[in-house]
Design an enzyme around this catalytic site. Structure first.
Site, short mmCIF file in Angstrom:
data_model
loop_
_atom_site.label_atom_id
_atom_site.label_comp_id
_atom_site.label_asym_id
_atom_site.label_seq_id
_atom_site.Cartn_x
_atom_site.Cartn_y
_atom_site.Cartn_z
N GLU A 128 0.85 -1.21 0.00
CA GLU A 128 0.00 0.00 0.00
C GLU A 128 0.88 1.24 0.00
O GLU A 128 2.06 1.17 0.35
CB GLU A 128 -0.88 -0.02 1.27
CG GLU A 128 -1.78 -1.24 1.31
CD GLU A 128 -2.78 -1.23 2.45
OE1 GLU A 128 -2.82 -0.24 3.21
OE2 GLU A 128 -3.51 -2.21 2.57
N GLY A 132 5.17 -0.91 2.56
CA GLY A 132 5.54 -2.07 1.74
C GLY A 132 6.34 -3.04 2.59
O GLY A 132 5.86 -4.13 2.94
N SER A 133 7.53 -2.62 2.99
CA SER A 133 8.36 -3.51 3.82
C SER A 133 7.65 -3.84 5.13
O SER A 133 7.69 -4.97 5.61
CB SER A 133 9.70 -2.83 4.15
OG SER A 133 10.36 -2.47 2.96
N ILE A 158 0.96 -2.91 -8.07
CA ILE A 158 0.39 -4.25 -8.18
C ILE A 158 0.59 -4.79 -9.59
O ILE A 158 0.04 -4.26 -10.57
CB ILE A 158 -1.11 -4.24 -7.78
CG1 ILE A 158 -1.27 -3.66 -6.36
CG2 ILE A 158 -1.72 -5.64 -7.88
CD1 ILE A 158 -0.44 -4.34 -5.27
N GLY A 340 29.30 -1.79 -24.97
CA GLY A 340 29.64 -0.40 -25.30
C GLY A 340 28.39 0.39 -25.67
O GLY A 340 27.32 0.20 -25.07
N GLU A 364 9.10 -8.42 -3.74
CA GLU A 364 9.07 -9.65 -2.91
C GLU A 364 9.95 -9.48 -1.67
O GLU A 364 10.59 -10.43 -1.21
CB GLU A 364 9.50 -10.90 -3.71
CG GLU A 364 8.82 -11.12 -5.06
CD GLU A 364 7.37 -11.58 -4.95
OE1 GLU A 364 6.75 -11.38 -3.90
OE2 GLU A 364 6.86 -12.11 -5.96
N GLY A 365 9.99 -8.27 -1.14
CA GLY A 365 10.84 -7.97 0.03
C GLY A 365 12.15 -7.40 -0.46
O GLY A 365 12.87 -8.05 -1.22
C1 LIG Z 1 7.76 -3.48 -10.37
C2 LIG Z 1 7.17 -3.78 -9.02
C3 LIG Z 1 6.23 -4.79 -8.91
C4 LIG Z 1 5.64 -5.05 -7.68
N1 LIG Z 1 4.63 -5.98 -7.61
C5 LIG Z 1 3.92 -6.10 -6.45
C6 LIG Z 1 2.76 -6.94 -6.41
O1 LIG Z 1 2.38 -7.57 -7.40
N2 LIG Z 1 2.06 -7.00 -5.24
C7 LIG Z 1 2.43 -6.30 -4.13
O2 LIG Z 1 1.75 -6.41 -3.11
N3 LIG Z 1 3.53 -5.51 -4.15
C8 LIG Z 1 4.28 -5.38 -5.28
N4 LIG Z 1 5.37 -4.55 -5.33
C9 LIG Z 1 5.71 -3.79 -4.14
C10 LIG Z 1 7.01 -4.22 -3.48
O3 LIG Z 1 6.85 -5.45 -2.85
C11 LIG Z 1 7.40 -3.09 -2.51
O4 LIG Z 1 7.76 -1.97 -3.30
C12 LIG Z 1 8.53 -3.49 -1.59
O5 LIG Z 1 8.11 -4.44 -0.65
C13 LIG Z 1 9.10 -2.28 -0.84
O6 LIG Z 1 8.11 -1.54 -0.23
P1 LIG Z 1 8.05 0.04 -0.42
O7 LIG Z 1 8.13 0.34 -1.86
O8 LIG Z 1 6.90 0.55 0.34
O9 LIG Z 1 9.39 0.58 0.24
P2 LIG Z 1 9.61 0.92 1.78
O10 LIG Z 1 9.13 -0.20 2.62
O11 LIG Z 1 9.09 2.28 2.05
O12 LIG Z 1 11.21 0.97 1.84
C14 LIG Z 1 11.97 2.04 1.28
C15 LIG Z 1 13.44 1.72 1.50
O13 LIG Z 1 13.72 1.63 2.91
C16 LIG Z 1 14.29 0.37 3.21
N5 LIG Z 1 13.83 -0.06 4.53
C17 LIG Z 1 12.55 -0.18 4.98
N6 LIG Z 1 12.54 -0.62 6.25
C18 LIG Z 1 13.84 -0.78 6.62
C19 LIG Z 1 14.50 -1.21 7.82
N7 LIG Z 1 13.82 -1.60 8.88
N8 LIG Z 1 15.85 -1.25 7.83
C20 LIG Z 1 16.55 -0.90 6.72
N9 LIG Z 1 16.00 -0.48 5.57
C21 LIG Z 1 14.66 -0.44 5.51
C22 LIG Z 1 13.80 -0.56 2.11
O14 LIG Z 1 14.63 -1.68 1.97
C23 LIG Z 1 13.85 0.36 0.90
O15 LIG Z 1 15.16 0.43 0.43
C24 LIG Z 1 6.02 -4.31 -6.53
C25 LIG Z 1 7.00 -3.31 -6.65
C26 LIG Z 1 7.55 -3.03 -7.87
C27 LIG Z 1 8.56 -1.91 -7.95
#
Ligand SMILES: Cc1cc2nc3c(=O)[nH]c(=O)nc-3n(C[C@H](O)[C@H](O)[C@H](O)COP(=O)(O)OP(=O)(O)OC[C@H]3O[C@@H](n4cnc5c(N)ncnc54)[C@H](O)[C@@H]3O)c2cc1C
Length: 387
Positions: A128, A132-133, A158, A340, A364-365
């Site tokens: 959402e 995400g994480s 998504i 290149g 996927e995390g």
């Molecule tokens: C092309 C694409 C396809 C996707 N497909 C799907 C899908 O089909 N279904 C679905 O549900 N999701 C999907 N996602 C979402 C994806 O799983 C999330 O983008 C991902 O889990 C990261 O969440 P976020 O973008 O909210 O980043 P955030 O959670 O906001 O993280 C931002 C940054 O902070 C870092 N971070 C966060 N917490 C910590 C911590 N505790 N310690 C250190 N670093 C941290 C993260 O590693 C990242 O580098 C997709 C994303 C993309 C880009």
């Protein structure tokens, strides 16, 4: 020398995916990337061949391969189209697996065959805008009203979300403070209550990435997948599996880049010699192939542990995801360098692969999340998993 983790059947599967890809995938990959074209007919064709959900058993319309079989399918497709490999790993590992293991008989009998055949496009809706994480913080709510569930909320990034007929959606069914203990998985059919907005992504173009809004979507108790408030467990086990799937994308993508770089280095002449005669190029190619073989070994091993119902698969899935995502970014960057100027054009596979590879460190995390998980396993041992 046969791979110790694979069988002759896996090799046959690889050969048929290769033939399929050369015939149906190669002609369309450029259009998918440049026009962000979602290949709806190809998704049906993948379903027809049993490549869309390789792990689904024949009674529900799939070929019933083990996880290594689905790794081989995703790997081979990703040599040509990482986008298609990405779609397949999500449909197979995140969605079909959840329905096979936690779905009701009705969900398995009615929904799974439609997903497996490609008749219905399915999306996994967890992430959402808020989170995400930290998936336990999701805010999409499912509220009980008059014996039904009413869902409101927004999901983002998504895959296939713009075209989905059905969403495996995770929603809050209790207070926010209850975090993962108040999350439930639902199957939500596409209808007027669903609003989609396509997203313009850097890579994996053609995957139908979208923001999806659910406005008063009504579902019943029989649309719950698994048990009430046990959705987070389903999200976590499917993500564990999908980490192996996404590693398979990294392997195929990297193999595609290595093949292209090797061919280029043989034919391109610089300073009166083919590039391949220069030691720096040889070392680059050797490093690329060393990384790829390591990644392949960890990924196949993770899938082998899963197929043998050994919970240690979680550790190898996490390791594989962390290593191969980084590997794919490095190999595709080095591939562009060997090619290149040509590697910087949209004519080359390496250019697309470089953009596609980056998401493997995010979806996927993220790789940071994989490090958090690995550190936890190092200090607290393996988590509990239901196999
Ligand atoms: C092309 C694409 C396809 C996707 N497909 C799907 C899908 O089909 N279904 C679905 O549900 N999701 C999907 N996602 C979402 C994806 O799983 C999330 O983008 C991902 O889990 C990261 O969440 P976020 O973008 O909210 O980043 P955030 O959670 O906001 O993280 C931002 C940054 O902070 C870092 N971070 C966060 N917490 C910590 C911590 N505790 N310690 C250190 N670093 C941290 C993260 O590693 C990242 O580098 C997709 C994303 C993309 C880009």
């Amino acid at each position: 020398m046969p791979d110790p983790f694979l069988t002759d059947e896996h090799q046959l599967v690889r050969n048929s995916v290769r033939e399929f890809s050369e015939r149906y995938v190669v002609p369309i990959t450029r259009k998918m990337d440049i026009e962000d074209y979602y290949p709806r007919d190809l998704i049906r064709e993948l379903g027809k061949q049993g490549f869309l959900t390789p792990s689904v058993p024949p009674e529900y319309g799939g070929p019933g391969l083990d996880l290594r079989g689905s790794v081989v399918v995703v790997e081979e497709l990703s040599r040509y189209s990482p986008t298609l490999g990405f779609i397949v790993e999500i449909v197979n590992d995140n969605i079909a697996y959840a329905l096979m293991k936690y779905g009701t008989d009705r969900q398995r009998e009615e929904v799974l065959p439609k997903i497996a055949s490609g008749e219905w496009v399915a999306s996994y809706a967890l992430t959402e805008p808020c989170c995400g994480s930290d998936a336990a913080a999701i805010e999409t709510r499912a509220e009980r009203r008059g014996g039904e569930w009413v869902i409101n909320g927004r999901k983002i990034y998504i895959t296939q979300g713009a075209y989905a007929d059905v969403y495996l959606l995770f929603a809050r069914t209790g207070p926010k403070e209850a975090r993962h203990r108040a999350v439930t998985a639902f199957l939500v059919r596409r209808s007027n209550c669903v609003e989609v907005s396509k997203l313009d992504m850097m890579g994996m173009r053609g995957a139908g990435e979208a923001e999806v809004k659910f406005n008063d979507c009504v579902v019943g108790d029989d649309d719950i997948v698994g048990k009430l408030n046990e959705g987070f467990k389903i999200a976590m086990i499917t993500l564990d599996l999908a980490r192996i799937g996404i590693s398979a994308v990294a392997l195929g993508l990297s193999q595609g880049v290595l093949d292209e770089a090797l061919q280029w280095a043989r034919s391109r002449v610089a300073f009166d010699r083919p590039l391949i005669d220069w030691e720096w190029i040889q070392f680059q190619l050797a490093d690329m192939s060393a990384k790829l073989e390591l990644g392949r070994t960890i990924t196949y091993r993770a899938a082998w542990h899963f197929d043998n119902k050994d919970p240690v698969f979680v550790k190898y899935a996490t390791l594989a995801k962390l290593y191969t995502a980084q590997m794919a970014v490095e190999i595709s960057r080095d591939g562009v360098q060997i090619l290149g100027g040509f590697g910087y054009t949209k004519e080359s596979f390496a250019e697309r692969a470089y953009r596609d590879a980056k998401v493997l460190e995010i979806a996927e995390g993220t790789n940071e999340v994989q490090r958090i998980l690995l550190f936890r396993m190092l200090t607290r041992g393996l988590p509990e998993v239901e196999l």
